[in-house]
Design a protein around this motif. Structure first.
Motif, short mmCIF file in Angstrom:
data_model
loop_
_atom_site.label_atom_id
_atom_site.label_comp_id
_atom_site.label_asym_id
_atom_site.label_seq_id
_atom_site.Cartn_x
_atom_site.Cartn_y
_atom_site.Cartn_z
N LYS A 24 0.82 -1.21 0.00
CA LYS A 24 0.00 0.00 0.00
C LYS A 24 0.86 1.26 0.00
O LYS A 24 0.36 2.36 -0.27
CB LYS A 24 -0.92 0.01 1.22
CG LYS A 24 -2.04 -1.03 1.16
CD LYS A 24 -3.16 -0.61 0.23
CE LYS A 24 -4.30 -1.61 0.29
NZ LYS A 24 -5.53 -1.12 -0.32
N HIS A 25 2.14 1.10 0.31
CA HIS A 25 3.07 2.21 0.23
C HIS A 25 3.94 2.13 -1.02
O HIS A 25 5.04 2.67 -1.06
CB HIS A 25 3.95 2.25 1.48
CG HIS A 25 3.21 2.70 2.71
ND1 HIS A 25 3.08 4.02 3.07
CD2 HIS A 25 2.54 2.00 3.65
CE1 HIS A 25 2.38 4.11 4.18
NE2 HIS A 25 2.04 2.90 4.55
N TYR A 266 -8.49 -9.72 -0.36
CA TYR A 266 -9.24 -8.79 -1.21
C TYR A 266 -8.56 -7.43 -1.26
O TYR A 266 -8.62 -6.73 -2.28
CB TYR A 266 -10.66 -8.64 -0.66
CG TYR A 266 -11.53 -7.67 -1.43
CD1 TYR A 266 -12.21 -8.08 -2.57
CD2 TYR A 266 -11.65 -6.35 -1.02
CE1 TYR A 266 -13.00 -7.19 -3.28
CE2 TYR A 266 -12.44 -5.45 -1.71
CZ TYR A 266 -13.11 -5.87 -2.84
OH TYR A 266 -13.89 -4.98 -3.54
N SER A 267 -7.88 -7.04 -0.17
CA SER A 267 -7.28 -5.71 -0.08
C SER A 267 -5.90 -5.63 -0.72
O SER A 267 -5.37 -4.52 -0.88
CB SER A 267 -7.18 -5.30 1.40
OG SER A 267 -8.45 -5.29 2.02
N LEU A 268 -5.30 -6.77 -1.06
CA LEU A 268 -3.95 -6.74 -1.64
C LEU A 268 -3.98 -6.13 -3.03
O LEU A 268 -4.77 -6.54 -3.88
CB LEU A 268 -3.39 -8.16 -1.72
CG LEU A 268 -3.01 -8.84 -0.41
CD1 LEU A 268 -2.63 -10.30 -0.67
CD2 LEU A 268 -1.86 -8.11 0.28
N PRO A 269 -3.11 -5.17 -3.32
CA PRO A 269 -3.05 -4.59 -4.67
C PRO A 269 -2.32 -5.51 -5.64
O PRO A 269 -1.75 -6.54 -5.24
CB PRO A 269 -2.27 -3.29 -4.45
CG PRO A 269 -1.43 -3.54 -3.24
CD PRO A 269 -2.22 -4.48 -2.37
N GLU A 270 -2.32 -5.14 -6.90
CA GLU A 270 -1.71 -5.97 -7.93
C GLU A 270 -0.20 -6.03 -7.82
O GLU A 270 0.44 -6.87 -8.46
CB GLU A 270 -2.10 -5.44 -9.32
CG GLU A 270 -3.59 -5.58 -9.62
CD GLU A 270 -3.94 -5.08 -11.01
OE1 GLU A 270 -3.03 -4.54 -11.68
OE2 GLU A 270 -5.10 -5.22 -11.43
N THR A 271 0.39 -5.17 -7.00
CA THR A 271 1.85 -5.18 -6.85
C THR A 271 2.32 -6.30 -5.93
O THR A 271 3.52 -6.45 -5.71
CB THR A 271 2.33 -3.83 -6.27
OG1 THR A 271 1.60 -3.55 -5.07
CG2 THR A 271 2.12 -2.72 -7.27
N VAL A 272 1.38 -7.10 -5.41
CA VAL A 272 1.73 -8.25 -4.57
C VAL A 272 1.56 -9.53 -5.39
O VAL A 272 0.50 -9.80 -5.95
CB VAL A 272 0.84 -8.34 -3.32
CG1 VAL A 272 1.18 -9.59 -2.51
CG2 VAL A 272 1.02 -7.10 -2.45
N GLU A 273 2.63 -10.31 -5.45
CA GLU A 273 2.59 -11.61 -6.13
C GLU A 273 2.74 -12.70 -5.07
O GLU A 273 3.63 -12.65 -4.23
CB GLU A 273 3.73 -11.71 -7.14
CG GLU A 273 3.77 -13.04 -7.89
CD GLU A 273 4.94 -13.13 -8.86
OE1 GLU A 273 5.23 -14.24 -9.33
OE2 GLU A 273 5.57 -12.08 -9.12
N ILE A 274 1.84 -13.68 -5.10
CA ILE A 274 1.88 -14.78 -4.13
C ILE A 274 2.12 -16.09 -4.86
O ILE A 274 1.44 -16.40 -5.84
CB ILE A 274 0.55 -14.86 -3.34
CG1 ILE A 274 0.30 -13.57 -2.57
CG2 ILE A 274 0.59 -16.05 -2.37
CD1 ILE A 274 -1.02 -13.54 -1.82
N LYS A 275 3.10 -16.85 -4.37
CA LYS A 275 3.37 -18.17 -4.92
C LYS A 275 3.24 -19.19 -3.79
O LYS A 275 4.03 -19.17 -2.84
CB LYS A 275 4.78 -18.23 -5.54
CG LYS A 275 5.02 -17.24 -6.67
CD LYS A 275 6.30 -17.54 -7.42
CE LYS A 275 6.17 -18.81 -8.23
NZ LYS A 275 7.35 -19.04 -9.11
N ASN A 276 2.23 -20.05 -3.88
CA ASN A 276 2.09 -21.11 -2.88
C ASN A 276 2.77 -22.38 -3.38
O ASN A 276 3.19 -22.48 -4.53
CB ASN A 276 0.62 -21.34 -2.55
CG ASN A 276 -0.19 -21.77 -3.77
OD1 ASN A 276 0.23 -21.54 -4.90
ND2 ASN A 276 -1.34 -22.36 -3.54
#
Length: 399
Positions: A24-25, A266-276
């Motif tokens: 968010k920053h 839901y609040s995570l912006p597109e600049t966050v990538e998650i790999k499980n």
């Protein structure tokens, strides 16, 4: 080689909140999780029509605690919390509220009158010391107790300690009981937060270091501690001792723990990538500085936030200082067991919101979560979680 501003190891609640805050920053964040499911111990699953949480939970410090502050500043969607209710003690002959202030404690006739008076004196002493800034983290609960109490009283204190820390009263710090009971503030207020970091401005990118410094607990950041000394707290510890209402700042999320996880995702912006299903093999260090991680491939970053068990760090980072590794060796993991019961009908004995504690042999903590939200169980049925702290001296099979 892919490069990110921040790499977060672990997609439990701590890792996801770190990713949310930094993204968010304006930071580009990669989150790596070795398991298939996200959320860690903050998740829910459906089993035969019952929604099962990963353990029994109460979400605490919702008035001014760290989660409240993060929700106010970074969530795009807020979960709904139901009032948690009360904590109760169940015995063979009684079902009464756990006392949350001195007045209630004096009339708490589950324990002998003499013991209640002695414990009231001990509580007053602890809160007085805490209100004068004395840290009680290195003093155990047992150290504070008189040595002439009844077995029931020792069992009661031992059980409360176990449910707050996972350890016995001899291994639980007095400070943990104070903060866990909401008597002592363990966070900062929204006003203090605003004074340090300012209101969120999406177009303005702050340095990662300043963001992290501003959200750390005050005892971990000197400048934050200096600022806090200028703030007048509305209640002292002693005032809280006289008037405290534990359940006032606690809640249970409607639709279960998964509702809190869903709000974060839901609040995570597109600049966050998650790999499980992507386990980190090592945290890379070059010339004494972090340079990235090795997982399914190498990812580059000058900042890695590790949210797993600290005892795993020597396996992930080469050449850690020996003193640091020795300190990590002193960390003890507590084990617990949660058993969920799906009842065929609603039982009058569990007709309440909150939790009950049985503090005698085979102590447990139970929460009928379907009383908060009837959709967590099939129609006219009831869903209750029983939580036990495992005896470390016995095998998992025995427990």
């Amino acid at each position: 080689m892919k490069r990110y501003d921040v790499i977060v190891v672990g997609a439990g609640i701590s890792g996801l909140l770190a990713a949310l805050t930094l993204s968010k920053h304006g930071k580009k964040v990669l989150v790596l999780e070795k398991r298939r499911n996200l959320g860690g111990n903050c998740n829910s699953y459906m089993v035969d029509g019952y929604q099962v949480d990963t353990g029994a939970h109460a979400i605490t410090h919702l008035i001014e605690g760290p989660l409240k502050r993060l929700m106010d500043n970074y969530f795009d969607f807020l979960p709904v919390f139901e009032d948690y209710g009360h904590y109760y003690i169940r015995t063979e002959n009684a079902f009464v509220k756990v006392p949350s202030n001195l007045k209630d404690f004096v009339t708490f006739d589950v324990l002998p009158r003499k013991d209640r008076l002695l414990l009231s004196q001990i509580l007053t002493k602890a809160f007085t010391l805490s209100s004068f800034g004395i840290d009680l983290s290195n003093q155990s609960v047992y150290d504070f107790l008189p040595k002439n109490l009844s077995k029931d009283t020792y069992d009661f204190v031992d059980t409360i300690s176990a449910f707050l820390s996972g350890r016995s009263m001899k291994e639980t710090s007095a400070q943990r009981v104070l903060s866990g009971s909401s008597f002592v503030r363990d966070s900062i207020t929204q006003e203090q937060f605003d004074a340090m970091i300012g209101r969120l401005e999406p177009k303005k990118s702050q340095s990662t270091e300043s963001i992290l410094a501003s959200i750390l607990p005050y005892h971990l950041h000197a400048s934050l501690q200096a600022r806090m000394t200028k703030v007048t707290q509305p209640f002292t510890s002693l005032e809280r001792l006289a008037t405290n209402n534990i359940n006032y700042s606690q809640g249970y999320p409607r639709k279960g723990l998964k509702a809190l996880l869903d709000a974060i995702l839901y609040s995570l912006p597109e600049t966050v990538e998650i790999k499980n299903e992507c386990e980190v093999k090592s945290i890379l260090v070059q010339d004494g500085k972090v340079s990235g991680v090795e997982a399914d491939e190498i990812y580059s970053s000058d900042l890695v936030i590790y949210t797993g068990f600290a005892t795993e760090l020597p396996r992930l980072i080469k050449d850690l200082p020996e003193e640091y590794k020795a300190n990590l060796g002193g960390i003890v993991h507590s084990k617990s067991l949660t058993i969920w019961l799906g009842l065929e009908k609603e039982f009058p004995n569990f007709n309440y919101t909150g939790s009950e504690i049985w503090f005698k042999d085979f102590a447990y903590w139970a929460t009928p979560i379907s009383n908060y939200d009837h959709s967590l169980a099939p129609k006219d049925k009831q869903h209750i979680g029983f939580y036990f702290v495992n005896d470390e001296n016995k095998s998992d099979e025995h427990e």
